[in-house]
Scaffold this active site. Sequence first.
Site, mmCIF file in Angstrom:
data_model
loop_
_atom_site.group_PDB
_atom_site.id
_atom_site.type_symbol
_atom_site.label_atom_id
_atom_site.label_comp_id
_atom_site.label_asym_id
_atom_site.label_seq_id
_atom_site.Cartn_x
_atom_site.Cartn_y
_atom_site.Cartn_z
ATOM 1 N N ASP A 192 -4.549 -2.820 -7.198
ATOM 2 C CA ASP A 192 -4.103 -3.557 -6.008
ATOM 3 C C ASP A 192 -4.722 -4.952 -6.018
ATOM 4 O O ASP A 192 -5.812 -5.153 -6.556
ATOM 5 C CB ASP A 192 -4.539 -2.791 -4.757
ATOM 6 N N GLU A 193 -4.032 -5.919 -5.404
ATOM 7 C CA GLU A 193 -4.532 -7.300 -5.291
ATOM 8 C C GLU A 193 -4.919 -7.868 -6.655
ATOM 9 O O GLU A 193 -5.968 -8.506 -6.819
ATOM 10 C CB GLU A 193 -5.742 -7.366 -4.340
ATOM 11 N N ARG B 41 -0.497 -13.636 9.004
ATOM 12 C CA ARG B 41 -1.220 -12.578 9.731
ATOM 13 C C ARG B 41 -0.542 -12.292 11.065
ATOM 14 O O ARG B 41 -0.791 -11.264 11.687
ATOM 15 C CB ARG B 41 -2.665 -12.990 10.027
ATOM 16 N N THR C 176 0.841 -1.204 0.000
ATOM 17 C CA THR C 176 0.000 0.000 0.000
ATOM 18 C C THR C 176 0.873 1.250 0.000
ATOM 19 O O THR C 176 0.574 2.240 -0.676
ATOM 20 C CB THR C 176 -0.942 0.000 1.213
#
Length: 657
Positions: free
Chosen positions: A210-211, A590, A28
Amino acid sequence: MLNSPQRAAVLHDEGPLLVLAGAGSGKTRVIVEKIAHLIASGRYPARRIAAITFTNKSAKEMRERVGKRIKGDAADGLTICTFHALGLKFLQIEHAAAGLKRGFSIFDADDSHAQIKDLMPGAKPDAVDDAKNLISRAKNAGLSPEQALAAARSTREMEAAKLYARYQARLAAFNAVDFDDLIRLPVQILEENAEIVAGWRERIGYLLVDECQDTNDAQYRLLKAIAGPRGNFTCVGDDDQSIYAWRGANPENLQQMERDYPALQVVKLEQNYRCSNRVLRAANALIARNPHQHLKTLWSDQADGERIRVWECRDNEHEAEKVAAEIAFLQTSRQVPWSECCILFRGNHQSRPLEKALQLLRVPYHLTGGTAFLERQEVKDALAWLRVIANPEDDAAFLRAVQSPKREVGATSLAKLAELASSKHLPLSRAAQSMGALQQLPPRAANGLGAFNDAIADLREQAARLSAADLVRRLAEKSGLLADLRAQCKDEASFQRRKANLDELAGWFEGGPRGASAGDLAAQLALLSRNDKDDGGNQVRLMSLHAAKGLEFGYVFIVGCEDGTLPHEAALEEGSLEEERRLMYVGITRAKTQLWLSHSRETRRFREKVRLKPSRFLDELPAAELQRDGADPVADAERRKERANASFAAIQALLGE
């Protein structure tokens, strides 16, 4: 300060670029810095730059970060939105080319399901669901009804394609589109209309996505159509985190991009700023078993951290008790905020024993994917009113609004109205305004419809004067929704709670432009997903592995690590483990500080005990990075002593109070 690969990605501003960004590698930040660079260098003004994300939440975060990075009015006109929001903007501008009129409606999943069910009289629920999924799959592949029929390879697919054509004709009659059309229709128009595609390539000079590993075929074609042969774009993604094939995502689009754009440059971001090195070594070893076009090896300059705990539990209740106790210990002994703890699972049904165990220990928790705000009755009722105000041809919205609240217009009267509307080729809303139609209905039904028409006319007239938020507040009063809520609720507390949902709906539009069309409001809300307002506060988070992508937590527990659960039984039967392995990889990455993986020895199925096998993914992790139960008696004894001391201290504190 940017690292070397990040800087290379930011400074590359001519021709196509693919940034393969590993988990936690600062993607990001790269997109935000690249937007700033494109504007500051004079290469592109902000109004000709579009950054596309996959969720409204990530779009909001990116807008906030760009706002802090770019001062003054330099970012005016910049587009940061989801694919579907871009498609909506396109159709609002090019509605005529799509065969739509202004103020068209967006059908949500319930509306679409209702229409398909109506077109399949007598069909069983599973057959309706199957047909809806086949139509959605065809749209996500960018196929029109005619193309879907030509591509059909079975009787089932042929019947679905024919149903698709009838369903699309009904949407056209309602001046409506469904969610999938927001991508399919722009693709169709851009690929068939040279003048319109030239205009949009001028409008969007540089595209950031993005993604991009999560794009479906239609979304990838939209990217290609806007970028054109020059391909002035930056696509950021991670093939190792492609976990949405079940909803149409095609990770092979990354390979297709290299074929479509031979000049494509590839930059790999491998430095991770989130996880301990121990977690990264485990994640790297796991994902290396999948085939790769471009292999990445994540690394970090952080400490190794504690070994990954692997727990063997008796069953899922024992597993839930251990997880809840460990989280309570982390909070009491180390003052870890509840919100830094997250429990991940493969399927939402796994949350039940976890919720029970957390409740017993009075651990506050938030279940992501619970009752979605936009699915609450009073919110859906208000949105139906907004849609009718904007689009009189939206029969689905009319049928909900006219019965919210009830106004003596029963099913028999609505059936009669539908018959009259059909005979005159009018939408229900227009037929309801006809004196001839009203005279053929029972007096009470006619009076109820007359009052409804007056309320809609008044709100439609006020929509041009009121702010967006004030229109929603006025609607709540004028429609009778608030009065109906008060009548429904048995006590003041429940009324205030449900009224607060309507207040919050109005609050979503606070600061919106005065005179914004009601249709625009309803359309924007239709794009919001169930997690866009999903803020758990300082509570333990419970969520599926799919929902966890893009998030990070200090302490992560992945439960249900058994063959048949993770990897899922269907993947084992089909011999398709790659996406399940990517899902496990997403869960592992995560964790910032510490990670637990747990599995059960047995479960109950139809009142019988069934033996379970630990997930094969556990054996794919490096043994040196794991601490299994019983493998290190000294460490286990230390942990038991630490927890006993913490429990004793908690009891002393409680007695002291």
